[in-house]
Design an enzyme around this catalytic site. Structure first.
Site: not given
Length: 827
Positions: A515, A591, A690, A694, A810
């Site tokens: 935004r 990615k 995902d 990778k 994390g």
């Protein structure tokens, strides 16, 4: 005797005039003093502006009014501060000069033009008034002071607005002042700067804009002064312009020759002609700050303190802008006697000054720089001079590059130090600055490079950093302030001081979400006290626009701008090419770009190389683990990837580890999402997409050419489970598969196996992602709790693969990997 010159800012107000007075009174206690004074700051520009105004029809009295008003305020303030000052007499004198200005402007209006003599008289009024003010102040302190007529002592020849001083005539005129025989003899001699008189006619002349420095040098020569002091508004001469290089360093001493080089190539502290007369008579000259009189200043002298062995050979770096580069070239240049003389003679006849000359060793071309204002006249003159050669094809059409700048490296020790030029050009190359021409004088105390004026500030900062070992600045433009982005900001805040102590200045100059976009040239204050303010500042910022980042970089010219992408947005990934072309490095945890179209994957690397930018994405695979870098190093050394297998998702290793502990699948996913281990939409992880991204990135790094659609992905969900809809709807339905996974885990446990989601690249080059049941003795069985394990089988690492294992999930770990990539840019 000492000569002191005070610039416009040093006499720009009553308070500053009084400070200058204190300096003069202290100096006059021990020696006779000659003092040259400039006009009050801004007055000369004001006087220049009066001429077009009256020619446009404004009343001369109205146009002259600001001149009176500015000085009236100063006189009132001086009278209040110095009761002994004769205020009414000064006001009467001011009225006389204002009347003269009004009359000159009226005559200009009647003529419809401003003759050179009139122009000179108008512009001289500023110095004439400031000279009167300073003399009156000296009298109020009881000093024996006299106001000299500059026309008597500063003898010149040439056009009135920019006359040439005649040094021998000036020395002769000043001889009575040296011997004490002049009627003007006094303890303090006050000379209005900038003004002289024609040696034959006696008409008033000027020494050119900003010529008061030259007046100071001429008076010092005329009086045979023991030293000259030029008082200005900076502490001395800096290694570069402090306005462009904030960490520029004060230069304590330099030679006359170094000072002349620096002033000629744009150093603002000194008028280019000032040093010549002082050098000829070897008069030591100090540059001092009237606003900070206790500062040591800079000394210009014949024999500055030698640079110690291994010390910096560079005294200063300066940049002259608004320059044009002209090139005369063609097959007829080689062996054609007298071409250079004709070129230089033509330029001289046009009255243009040559700034720099460079000729190719093949004699095919000769390039030179002149002021951009002189370029049209010089181009016309050369075209006329070489009309026959151009017509016969002996010369190519004249090439004129406008908007150039000359960056100059200056230092006497450069003459005996190897590698200076190499460092200079390396710094420019690393700053992605193209060089149009190069010149080095026979003295070897300077090296100059012509470059695009738009690159001047960035080039100056880059070269200064290389030679003066100042902090290498990194300006971060962070997009995405969710869990990873916020953690990155925390890490930057905690490490800023330590990194600065090691010569790396990390600044967050841009912050954006979907935004808003916040941009600040000097970087956000991330200190402990204010670090949390960034959320409020971002919320109040302008609407998000990626192109505003490019405009900001183009305008502010940061040293090492880095676009840092902590989003998962396709639109941001699509912006990378424009960012690289716009001068930004790119560091990304996203990615999408590397796993998107193969053409984009290739274009990103090609663009980064061609623009000398870094494209870094270590966190695309393995978060903070050294996966990409390790694989790239293997491949660069000649190894080849033959197969790969591994657990590539820390979030899924965390989830499947909890399943072994009996935690329901839906609760395990919720826990992983809460900890920030998954993407905002956990289906990006659970779908295997995902992991597929990778895996595809690793495959492409090894030379593969597959598209994402070609990666085989086996769903982890039962066929009848509906995984569509919003994130909230999906999470509400997730408990429906708890029983499915509970039964699967239990069945495998009875067989001594565990369930993992893994990716592999087969020897045939196939990429596959799916659930894998492995014995508890298998290396992958131990991978849980957010860990990754990646096994690379190569020609050299076979049959035992190279294994990288570690925490791979994390926000903190990912942010640390991003931060490491940022720091690699200045490593």
């Amino acid at each position: 005797m000492h000569v002191l010159k005070f610039g416009g800012t040093s006499v720009g107000s009553a308070a500053r005039l009084l400070s200058a007075l204190d300096i003069l009174v202290a100096r006059a206690e021990s020696t006779r003093v000659g003092v040259v004074v400039s006009a009050v700051s801004g007055i000369t520009n004001l006087l220049v502006a009066t001429i077009p105004r009256v020619l446009a029809g404004e009343a001369p009295a109205d146009v002259a009014a600001p001149f009176r008003e500015r000085h009236t305020v100063i006189i009132a303030d001086l009278t209040a501060a110095a009761p002994a000052l004769d205020g009414p007499a000064l006001l009467a004198l001011l009225e006389t000069h204002t009347a003269e200005l009004t009359a000159l402007l009226h005559g200009t209006q009647l003529l419809g033009e401003c003759p050179p003599d009139t122009y000179a008289r108008i512009l001289s009024l500023g110095e004439r008034v400031s000279g009167r003010l300073l003399t009156a102040l000296l009298h109020s302190r009881g000093l024996d002071a006299v106001l000299l007529d500059p026309g008597t002592y500063i003898r010149t020849r040439g056009p009135a607005p920019a006359a040439e001083p005649l040094l021998s005539a000036i020395e002769e005129a000043c001889a009575p002042l040296r011997t004490g025989e002049a009627a003007d003899n006094a303890r303090v001699l006050v000379l209005p700067g900038f003004i002289g008189a024609d040696h034959q006619t006696g008409r008033l002349t000027l020494l050119g804009r900003n010529g008061s420095d030259l007046s100071g040098a001429l008076l010092a020569v005329g009086l045979r002064a023991a030293q000259c002091e030029i008082w200005t508004d900076v502490d001395g001469i800096y290694s570069a312009d402090p306005r462009l290089v904030p960490d520029a360093r004060l230069v304590p001493e330099m030679s006359y020759e170094e000072a002349m080089e620096l002033s000629f190539f744009g150093a603002k502290v000194l008028h280019p002609q000032t040093i010549g007369p002082l050098a000829r008579h070897r008069i030591p000259t100090w540059i001092r700050n009237s606003l900070n009189p206790s500062a040591p200043g800079s000394l210009i002298c014949a024999h500055p303190t030698p640079t110690p062995e291994g010390g910096n050979p560079v005294r200063g770096i300066t940049c002259l802008e608004n320059v044009a580069l002209l090139t005369v070239a063609g097959p007829g240049m080689k062996g054609l006697v007298g071409v250079a003389a004709r070129i230089l003679g033509t330029v001289a006849r046009r009255g243009a000054s040559l700034i720099l000359i460079s000729q190719s060793s093949s004699e095919y071309d000769l390039s030179f720089c002149v002021s951009e204002a002189d370029a049209p006249a010089v181009e016309t003159a050369l075209t006329e001079e070489f009309a026959l050669e151009l017509q016969a094809g002996l010369l190519d059409p004249l090439d004129v590059q406008r908007g150039r700048a000359v960056l100059c490296l200056v230092g006497e020790p450069m003459r005996t130090r190897r590698g200076v030029a190499g460092t200079f050009f390396t710094a420019l190359a690393q700053a992605d600055v193209n060089i149009s021409a190069i010149s080095q004088g026979a003295s070897e105390r300077s090296i100059s490079a012509v470059l695009d004026g738009a690159d001047a500030a960035r080039a100056l900062r880059a070269v200064h950093q290389h030679f003066f070992q100042t902090a290498r600045r990194v300006e971060i433009f962070l997009l995405g302030v969710g869990t990873v982005g916020a953690s990155l900001l925390d890490q930057i805040r905690s490490q800023q001081a330590a990194l600065l102590a090691h010569g790396v200045d990390v600044r967050v100059c841009g912050l954006g979400n979907s935004r808003h976009l916040l941009l600040t040239p000097n970087g956000l204050d991330l200190s402990t006290e204010r670090g949390t303010d960034w959320r409020a500042q971002l919320g109040a910022a302008e609407p998000a626009s990626l192109m505003r980042i490019l405009d900001f970089v183009r305008r502010e010219k940061p040293q090492n701008p880095v676009l840092v992408d902590c989003t998962s947005a396709e639109a941001v990934a699509d912006f990378y090419l424009a960012a690289l072309r716009g001068g930004l490095h790119v560091v990304t945890a996203n990615k999408k770009a590397n796993s998107g179209a193969l053409e984009t994957y290739r274009a990103l690397r090609l663009t980064a190389r061609s623009h000398r930018r870094r494209f870094l994405y270590e966190t695309n695979v393995g978060a903070g683990l050294p996966v990409i870098d390790t694989l790239q190093n293997l491949l660069r050394s000649g190894d080849q990837l033959t197969a790969f297998a591994g657990i590539l998702s820390g979030s899924l290793s965390f989830i499947f580890g909890l399943l072994e502990d009996g935690v329901p699948f839906s609760e395990a996913v919720t826990e992983a999402r809460t900890r920030g281990f998954t993407e905002p939409d956990p289906r990006d992880d659970l779908s295997g997409l995902d992991v597929a991204r990778k895996l595809l990135i690793l495959h492409r790094e090894a030379g593969g050419q597959q598209a994402l659609e070609e990666v085989e992905i086996a769903s982890i969900f039962p066929p009848d489970f509906d995984a569509t809809g919003s994130v909230d709807a999906f999470l509400k339905r997730l408990p429906e598969v708890d029983a499915y996974f509970r039964a699967k885990i239990a069945a495998l446990a009875e067989q001594g196996q565990v369930l993992r989601l893994a990716g592999e690249i087969t020897p045939e080059g196939t990429c596959r992602v799916g659930l894998l049941a492995v014995p508890k003795t298998h290396p992958l069985a131990a991978i849980r709790g957010g860990e990754n394990a990646l096994a690379f089988t190569t020609h050299r690492y076979a049959p035992v693969p190279l294994v990288i294992r570690g925490y791979g999930a994390g926000a903190d770990v990912t942010a640390a990997g991003v931060f490491a990539d940022v720091l690699r840019i200045v490593a």
